[in-house]
Design an enzyme around this catalytic site. Structure first.
Site, PDB file in Angstrom:
ATOM      1  N   LEU A  20       0.841  -1.205   0.000  1.00  0.00           N
ATOM      2  CA  LEU A  20       0.000   0.000   0.000  1.00  0.00           C
ATOM      3  C   LEU A  20       0.870   1.247   0.000  1.00  0.00           C
ATOM      4  O   LEU A  20       1.894   1.285   0.679  1.00  0.00           O
ATOM      5  CB  LEU A  20      -0.851   0.026   1.278  1.00  0.00           C
ATOM      6  CG  LEU A  20      -1.815  -1.137   1.499  1.00  0.00           C
ATOM      7  CD1 LEU A  20      -2.448  -1.022   2.887  1.00  0.00           C
ATOM      8  CD2 LEU A  20      -2.898  -1.136   0.418  1.00  0.00           C
ATOM      9  N   ASP A  62       3.147  -5.513   3.136  1.00  0.00           N
ATOM     10  CA  ASP A  62       3.507  -4.445   4.080  1.00  0.00           C
ATOM     11  C   ASP A  62       3.980  -4.978   5.437  1.00  0.00           C
ATOM     12  O   ASP A  62       4.122  -4.204   6.385  1.00  0.00           O
ATOM     13  CB  ASP A  62       2.292  -3.522   4.299  1.00  0.00           C
ATOM     14  CG  ASP A  62       2.018  -2.658   3.088  1.00  0.00           C
ATOM     15  OD1 ASP A  62       2.897  -1.846   2.740  1.00  0.00           O
ATOM     16  OD2 ASP A  62       0.934  -2.811   2.467  1.00  0.00           O
ATOM     17  N   GLU A  67       5.617  -2.389  13.289  1.00  0.00           N
ATOM     18  CA  GLU A  67       5.087  -1.535  14.359  1.00  0.00           C
ATOM     19  C   GLU A  67       3.557  -1.537  14.396  1.00  0.00           C
ATOM     20  O   GLU A  67       2.963  -1.332  15.453  1.00  0.00           O
ATOM     21  CB  GLU A  67       5.565  -0.102  14.120  1.00  0.00           C
ATOM     22  CG  GLU A  67       4.962   0.899  15.066  1.00  0.00           C
ATOM     23  CD  GLU A  67       5.530   2.283  14.854  1.00  0.00           C
ATOM     24  OE1 GLU A  67       6.376   2.664  15.663  1.00  0.00           O
ATOM     25  OE2 GLU A  67       5.149   2.964  13.882  1.00  0.00           O
ATOM     26  N   ASP A  68       2.922  -1.780  13.249  1.00  0.00           N
ATOM     27  CA  ASP A  68       1.468  -1.597  13.184  1.00  0.00           C
ATOM     28  C   ASP A  68       0.624  -2.696  13.829  1.00  0.00           C
ATOM     29  O   ASP A  68      -0.430  -2.401  14.390  1.00  0.00           O
ATOM     30  CB  ASP A  68       1.041  -1.349  11.739  1.00  0.00           C
ATOM     31  CG  ASP A  68       1.590  -0.016  11.251  1.00  0.00           C
ATOM     32  OD1 ASP A  68       1.497   0.951  12.020  1.00  0.00           O
ATOM     33  OD2 ASP A  68       2.133   0.042  10.140  1.00  0.00           O
ATOM     34  N   ARG A  87      -3.636  -5.883   5.470  1.00  0.00           N
ATOM     35  CA  ARG A  87      -2.615  -5.994   6.514  1.00  0.00           C
ATOM     36  C   ARG A  87      -3.128  -6.676   7.773  1.00  0.00           C
ATOM     37  O   ARG A  87      -2.339  -7.005   8.662  1.00  0.00           O
ATOM     38  CB  ARG A  87      -2.094  -4.595   6.885  1.00  0.00           C
ATOM     39  CG  ARG A  87      -1.466  -3.850   5.723  1.00  0.00           C
ATOM     40  CD  ARG A  87      -0.560  -2.742   6.220  1.00  0.00           C
ATOM     41  NE  ARG A  87       0.463  -3.294   7.121  1.00  0.00           N
ATOM     42  CZ  ARG A  87       1.243  -2.569   7.901  1.00  0.00           C
ATOM     43  NH1 ARG A  87       1.139  -1.271   7.889  1.00  0.00           N
ATOM     44  NH2 ARG A  87       2.130  -3.142   8.694  1.00  0.00           N
ATOM     45  N   ARG A 133      -6.767   4.460   9.777  1.00  0.00           N
ATOM     46  CA  ARG A 133      -6.535   3.080  10.200  1.00  0.00           C
ATOM     47  C   ARG A 133      -7.014   2.784  11.616  1.00  0.00           C
ATOM     48  O   ARG A 133      -7.177   1.616  11.983  1.00  0.00           O
ATOM     49  CB  ARG A 133      -5.030   2.777  10.130  1.00  0.00           C
ATOM     50  CG  ARG A 133      -4.406   2.950   8.769  1.00  0.00           C
ATOM     51  CD  ARG A 133      -4.793   1.835   7.831  1.00  0.00           C
ATOM     52  NE  ARG A 133      -4.253   2.044   6.499  1.00  0.00           N
ATOM     53  CZ  ARG A 133      -3.031   1.703   6.115  1.00  0.00           C
ATOM     54  NH1 ARG A 133      -2.210   1.141   6.990  1.00  0.00           N
ATOM     55  NH2 ARG A 133      -2.633   1.921   4.887  1.00  0.00           N
ATOM     56  N   HIS A 163      -0.315   8.428   9.938  1.00  0.00           N
ATOM     57  CA  HIS A 163      -0.351   7.849  11.274  1.00  0.00           C
ATOM     58  C   HIS A 163       0.092   8.926  12.274  1.00  0.00           C
ATOM     59  O   HIS A 163       0.798   9.863  11.895  1.00  0.00           O
ATOM     60  CB  HIS A 163       0.663   6.703  11.387  1.00  0.00           C
ATOM     61  CG  HIS A 163       0.184   5.375  10.904  1.00  0.00           C
ATOM     62  ND1 HIS A 163       0.922   4.580  10.056  1.00  0.00           N
ATOM     63  CD2 HIS A 163      -0.939   4.654  11.192  1.00  0.00           C
ATOM     64  CE1 HIS A 163       0.278   3.436   9.830  1.00  0.00           C
ATOM     65  NE2 HIS A 163      -0.860   3.464  10.493  1.00  0.00           N
ATOM     66  N   CYS A 250       8.241   2.607  11.963  1.00  0.00           N
ATOM     67  CA  CYS A 250       7.367   1.534  11.458  1.00  0.00           C
ATOM     68  C   CYS A 250       8.084   0.196  11.323  1.00  0.00           C
ATOM     69  O   CYS A 250       7.448  -0.855  11.347  1.00  0.00           O
ATOM     70  CB  CYS A 250       6.830   1.880  10.079  1.00  0.00           C
ATOM     71  SG  CYS A 250       6.396   3.574   9.839  1.00  0.00           S
TER      72      CYS A 250
HETATM   73  C1  CIR Z   1       0.767   0.921   4.940  1.00  0.00           C
HETATM   74  O1  CIR Z   1       0.130   1.640   4.161  1.00  0.00           O
HETATM   75  O2  CIR Z   1       0.234   0.349   5.876  1.00  0.00           O
HETATM   76  C2  CIR Z   1       2.253   0.757   4.707  1.00  0.00           C
HETATM   77  N1  CIR Z   1       2.553   0.887   3.327  1.00  0.00           N
HETATM   78  C3  CIR Z   1       3.041   1.762   5.510  1.00  0.00           C
HETATM   79  C4  CIR Z   1       2.915   1.580   7.001  1.00  0.00           C
HETATM   80  C5  CIR Z   1       3.754   2.542   7.767  1.00  0.00           C
HETATM   81  N2  CIR Z   1       3.652   2.289   9.162  1.00  0.00           N
HETATM   82  C6  CIR Z   1       3.671   3.212  10.085  1.00  0.00           C
HETATM   83  O3  CIR Z   1       3.650   4.398   9.791  1.00  0.00           O
HETATM   84  N3  CIR Z   1       3.641   2.807  11.341  1.00  0.00           N
END
Ligand code: CIR
Length: 255
Positions: A20, A62, A67-68, A87, A133, A163, A250
């Protein structure tokens, strides 16, 4: 700020290039992604942490952004419920890996959604951003968990950032890095602020790991400001990570 002993990262999958993104910076070069990720891991080792690298998972482009799917404290792990459909399943592998480190778990459950990138810890207080998100129910669940465990938690609505941690970082010693919509934000008035200019906004996403602050390469003003505040910095080329909307925070879970 307490010392970190462990860091979890995940190797980038070749499918990373199909992940993404909202940026228009072009398709990442996979070889460069691998090299930049490797340099990131080496920098973390310089900071004195034990690095656990999970294997790449092609099914989740991804998933390098570990971290997510989780929020960690010293005492317990919260398995998040990532807000992007593609994700959401990343939380399974992270939950498994964390069993090696934690025996107390909480879970964010639907209809609550939350990405760890929307959660910032500053000593005993957590900030939770409402974003594309992270919804109110996800934020509410996390706040309830944190407060039950003796932490404080504030929820704030994001206006522009992807974020929460896209535009803010806590360095310890009451030092907060702020950019964009967080400059002058009433929630952060009590911190000693390092303000990042609009042009350098990407560099607001940096991480303090023990005696160092890891920053993206190419932001001399940010480097100068952080060093003036008393920190040593390590610069890392983030060009290919940025193409997929990723920043320094991240790419790891630190605890
Ligand atoms: C996304 O869109 O989820 C990933 N391409 C990027 C996630 C980045 N994560 C973050 O800022 N903690």
């Amino acid at each position: 700020m307490s010392q970190f002993q462990n860091v979890i990262v995940k190797a980038p999958a070749t499918s990373y290039v199909n992940g993404l993104t909202t940026s228009d910076l072009g398709t990442p070069d996979y070889e460069k992604v691998v090299a930049q990720h490797h340099a990131y891991v080496e920098a973390l080792k310089t900071c004195g942490v034990e690095v656990t690298e999970l294997p790449a998972d092609e099914q989740y482009p991804d998933s390098v952004f570990v971290e997510d799917p989780a929020v960690l404290t010293k005492e317990f792990a919260v398995i998040a419920n990532p807000g992007a459909d593609s994700r959401n399943g990343e939380k399974e592998a992270i939950g498994e890996a964390l069993k090696n480190f934690y025996n107390k778990f909480y879970h964010i459950e639907a209809p609550g959604y939350l990405d760890g990138g929307d959660v910032l810890q500053a000593d005993n207080r957590f900030y939770i951003g409402l974003s594309e998100r992270t919804n109110e129910e996800g934020a509410r669940q996390l706040k309830e968990i944190l407060e039950k465990e003796g932490y404080e938690a504030d929820i704030l609505q994001l206006k522009e950032f992807f974020h929460l941690k896209t535009g803010i970082a806590y360095l310890g010693n009451n030092h907060l890095i702020v950019a964009g919509e967080f400059v002058g934000h009433p929630a952060f008035g009590d911190y000693n602020q390092i303000v990042i200019s609009k042009e350098d906004e990407y560099s607001a996403n940096c991480i303090r790991v023990n005696d160092y602050v890891l920053i993206p390469a190419g932001y001399p003003e940010t480097k100068r400001k952080i060093e003036e505040a008393g920190y040593q910095t390590i610069e890392l080329d983030m060009s290919e990570i940025r193409k997929q909307d990723g920043g320094l925070s991240c790419l790891s879970l630190r605890f």
